[in-house]
Structure formats: structure tokens, C-alpha cells
Design a protein around this motif. Sequence first.
Motif, PDB file in Angstrom:
ATOM      1  N   UNK A 115      52.873  59.130   8.892  1.00 33.01           N
ATOM      2  CA  UNK A 115      52.748  57.594   8.107  1.00 33.01           C
ATOM      3  C   UNK A 115      53.986  56.887   7.850  1.00 33.01           C
ATOM      4  N   UNK A 116      55.029  57.700   7.502  1.00 33.67           N
ATOM      5  CA  UNK A 116      56.255  57.011   7.399  1.00 33.67           C
ATOM      6  C   UNK A 116      57.036  56.664   8.681  1.00 33.67           C
ATOM      7  N   UNK A 117      56.580  57.393   9.686  1.00 37.11           N
ATOM      8  CA  UNK A 117      57.014  56.887  10.963  1.00 37.11           C
ATOM      9  C   UNK A 117      58.331  57.709  11.374  1.00 37.11           C
ATOM     10  N   UNK A 118      58.525  58.940  10.961  1.00 40.80           N
ATOM     11  CA  UNK A 118      59.523  59.658  11.057  1.00 40.80           C
ATOM     12  C   UNK A 118      59.409  61.153  11.401  1.00 40.80           C
ATOM     13  N   UNK A 119      58.096  61.513  11.679  1.00 45.15           N
ATOM     14  CA  UNK A 119      57.961  62.998  11.758  1.00 45.15           C
ATOM     15  C   UNK A 119      58.668  63.656  12.965  1.00 45.15           C
ATOM     16  N   UNK A 146      65.236  69.475  -0.523  1.00 41.87           N
ATOM     17  CA  UNK A 146      65.112  69.369   1.141  1.00 41.87           C
ATOM     18  C   UNK A 146      65.062  68.121   1.668  1.00 41.87           C
ATOM     19  N   UNK A 147      64.477  67.303   1.053  1.00 43.88           N
ATOM     20  CA  UNK A 147      63.990  65.810   1.478  1.00 43.88           C
ATOM     21  C   UNK A 147      65.620  64.970   1.189  1.00 43.88           C
ATOM     22  N   UNK A 148      66.209  65.463   0.064  1.00 46.05           N
ATOM     23  CA  UNK A 148      67.448  64.615  -0.189  1.00 46.05           C
ATOM     24  C   UNK A 148      68.574  65.134   0.883  1.00 46.05           C
ATOM     25  N   UNK A 149      68.607  66.545   1.189  1.00 44.33           N
ATOM     26  CA  UNK A 149      69.574  67.100   1.926  1.00 44.33           C
ATOM     27  C   UNK A 149      69.404  66.189   3.363  1.00 44.33           C
ATOM     28  N   UNK A 152      65.991  61.693   3.257  1.00 43.59           N
ATOM     29  CA  UNK A 152      64.719  61.345   3.140  1.00 43.59           C
ATOM     30  C   UNK A 152      64.269  60.723   1.692  1.00 43.59           C
ATOM     31  N   UNK A 153      63.959  59.698   1.509  1.00 43.48           N
ATOM     32  CA  UNK A 153      63.737  59.037   0.133  1.00 43.48           C
ATOM     33  C   UNK A 153      62.637  59.773  -0.529  1.00 43.48           C
ATOM     34  N   UNK A 154      63.014  60.468  -1.511  1.00 43.15           N
ATOM     35  CA  UNK A 154      61.861  61.235  -2.237  1.00 43.15           C
ATOM     36  C   UNK A 154      60.861  60.412  -2.847  1.00 43.15           C
ATOM     37  N   UNK A 160      54.048  57.887  -0.500  1.00 40.70           N
ATOM     38  CA  UNK A 160      53.251  57.780   0.823  1.00 40.70           C
ATOM     39  C   UNK A 160      52.449  59.151   0.901  1.00 40.70           C
ATOM     40  N   UNK A 161      52.673  60.337   0.110  1.00 42.70           N
ATOM     41  CA  UNK A 161      51.897  61.494   0.376  1.00 42.70           C
ATOM     42  C   UNK A 161      50.537  60.995  -0.604  1.00 42.70           C
ATOM     43  N   UNK A 162      50.559  60.468  -1.526  1.00 42.35           N
ATOM     44  CA  UNK A 162      49.281  59.959  -2.301  1.00 42.35           C
ATOM     45  C   UNK A 162      48.523  58.903  -1.713  1.00 42.35           C
ATOM     46  N   UNK A 163      49.061  58.421  -0.440  1.00 40.62           N
ATOM     47  CA  UNK A 163      48.384  56.925  -0.189  1.00 40.62           C
ATOM     48  C   UNK A 163      47.184  57.292   0.821  1.00 40.62           C
ATOM     49  N   UNK A 164      46.295  56.269   0.726  1.00 41.77           N
ATOM     50  CA  UNK A 164      45.035  56.380   1.641  1.00 41.77           C
ATOM     51  C   UNK A 164      45.212  56.450   3.082  1.00 41.77           C
ATOM     52  N   UNK A 165      46.499  56.281   3.441  1.00 40.83           N
ATOM     53  CA  UNK A 165      46.774  56.391   5.011  1.00 40.83           C
ATOM     54  C   UNK A 165      46.993  57.977   5.464  1.00 40.83           C
ATOM     55  N   UNK A 166      47.717  58.633   4.334  1.00 43.09           N
ATOM     56  CA  UNK A 166      47.749  60.065   4.528  1.00 43.09           C
ATOM     57  C   UNK A 166      46.210  60.720   4.352  1.00 43.09           C
ATOM     58  N   UNK A 167      45.332  60.376   3.445  1.00 39.66           N
ATOM     59  CA  UNK A 167      44.227  60.746   3.340  1.00 39.66           C
ATOM     60  C   UNK A 167      43.426  60.796   4.423  1.00 39.66           C
ATOM     61  N   UNK A 168      43.306  59.539   5.171  1.00 39.50           N
ATOM     62  CA  UNK A 168      42.360  59.302   6.154  1.00 39.50           C
ATOM     63  C   UNK A 168      43.037  60.348   7.392  1.00 39.50           C
ATOM     64  N   UNK A 169      44.636  60.322   7.490  1.00 37.65           N
ATOM     65  CA  UNK A 169      44.953  61.260   8.604  1.00 37.65           C
ATOM     66  C   UNK A 169      44.763  62.449   8.463  1.00 37.65           C
ATOM     67  N   UNK A 170      44.709  63.023   7.022  1.00 31.25           N
ATOM     68  CA  UNK A 170      44.512  64.479   6.992  1.00 31.25           C
ATOM     69  C   UNK A 170      43.025  64.696   7.443  1.00 31.25           C
ATOM     70  N   UNK A 171      42.135  63.790   6.948  1.00 30.08           N
ATOM     71  CA  UNK A 171      40.616  64.017   7.509  1.00 30.08           C
ATOM     72  C   UNK A 171      40.425  63.967   8.759  1.00 30.08           C
ATOM     73  N   UNK A 172      41.268  63.102   9.596  1.00 29.94           N
ATOM     74  CA  UNK A 172      41.254  62.999  11.055  1.00 29.94           C
ATOM     75  C   UNK A 172      41.599  64.113  11.526  1.00 29.94           C
TER      76      UNK A 172
END
Length: 221
Positions: A115-119, A146-149, A152-154, A160-172
Amino acid sequence: MKKKYFWLFAYTVAIIAISAVCTTKWIEYFVLNSNDQEMLIDYGANAPQSSPLKESTPIVEVFSYGCHFCEKNEANVDALEKTLPAGQKITRLHINDGNNGWLSATAKIYATLRVMGIEDNYRSKLYDLVINKKADITNAEQFDQWLRENNIDVTAFRNTEKSEQVKQLMDYLQSVTRYYKVSGTPAFIVNKRWVAFQDDEFPAFGKKLVTLSESNAGKSN
């Protein structure tokens, strides 16, 4: 003396007979009755219409950051993608069984980074983190480090992890995993109809996937 040889002979025959019976039963139980993973599963001509897959790409790899074979094949899948016709690519989707199983445990990390576009920029590092370094990804403090190293902005990641977009992607991801009954990785969904598991080394296996994707039987609508 003859009786001695007779009993010795009888004993030997008995041992051979018992061994033969045991071997036969072992084959029947462990080999003939085994339920080995099918290497190519056809979900039928109607699968492309009923499939939850949204991607139009001919090949979709279902993978996991915890999968050694997925990590090993990363460069091979990249190379395979370059052989596809112009405009086509291979989509990577993380397995998600909905129960946070071993291979699915890192699905939310995938969903958040996607969702952040960096996977795709951090996939190889996540393989290393989970497989080689055996990091405890459930430990938020350690993962934040690890994110800081990796610059990646923690805060952005956690929001983003708590966003509706992530929830929908997890369901998908879960709907795809369950529809195609994927329980092991890597699995390759071809034209929304076939699920292929690796039965040969790359590039030979990659050629099989391409051939299947180009066949009339494998075409999706």
C-alpha cells in the motif's frame, strides 16, 4: 544333522516371508495410500470468471517471506518475467490463510509495504530478515528498528498498517489463498485457471509456465 539344516532353512524362509509382508504393508500404507501434493491443478474452464483474482497478468506467484524456495527463486522469477511479451508481468501476492499460520505470518507486512508502494524494494531484505536472521517479526520494537535501519518511516508504516486499504488487501489475499486452496509456497496461478507447483528447475519450469499461459486451455477471459 539333516534336522539341523532343515530348521535353519525353515527359519530363513520364515524371516524372508515376514520381511516381505512387512515391506508390502509399508508400501501400501506409506506409498500407495499417500496423498502427495499435485503439481498442476486445473480449476476448470469457469475458474477465470469465478476467481477473486483482480490481476490481469497471466502468471501470479503466491509467496511468503518465510519461504526459502521463494527466496531462492526470486531472481529466477525476475528473469522469467523478462521473457514475457511486452506489457506483461508476473504479479507477486503474499499467501494469507486467515489464521496467521507460519507462511502467512508476514502477510500484513507485505500488505502494508505494498500500500505504501515500496514492497518490491524491500522483498529481498525481508526474506533475509525472516529466513536467515530468524527475526521475531511479532516484536514491534525489533521490527521498528529494522524499519529505521532501512530508512522506512516508522510512523508512516504503523499508520498505513491500520488503514482500510491494508485491511482490504489482507481480505483480498485471503480470498485468493482460499479460492485456490494454496497451503504451500511458491504456487503459480496461471491465467486464473491453473495452479502449478515447481516440479523442475528454472529456467525449464519457467518455460512450462509460459507454455501453459499461452495454451488455449489455459486462456482466461
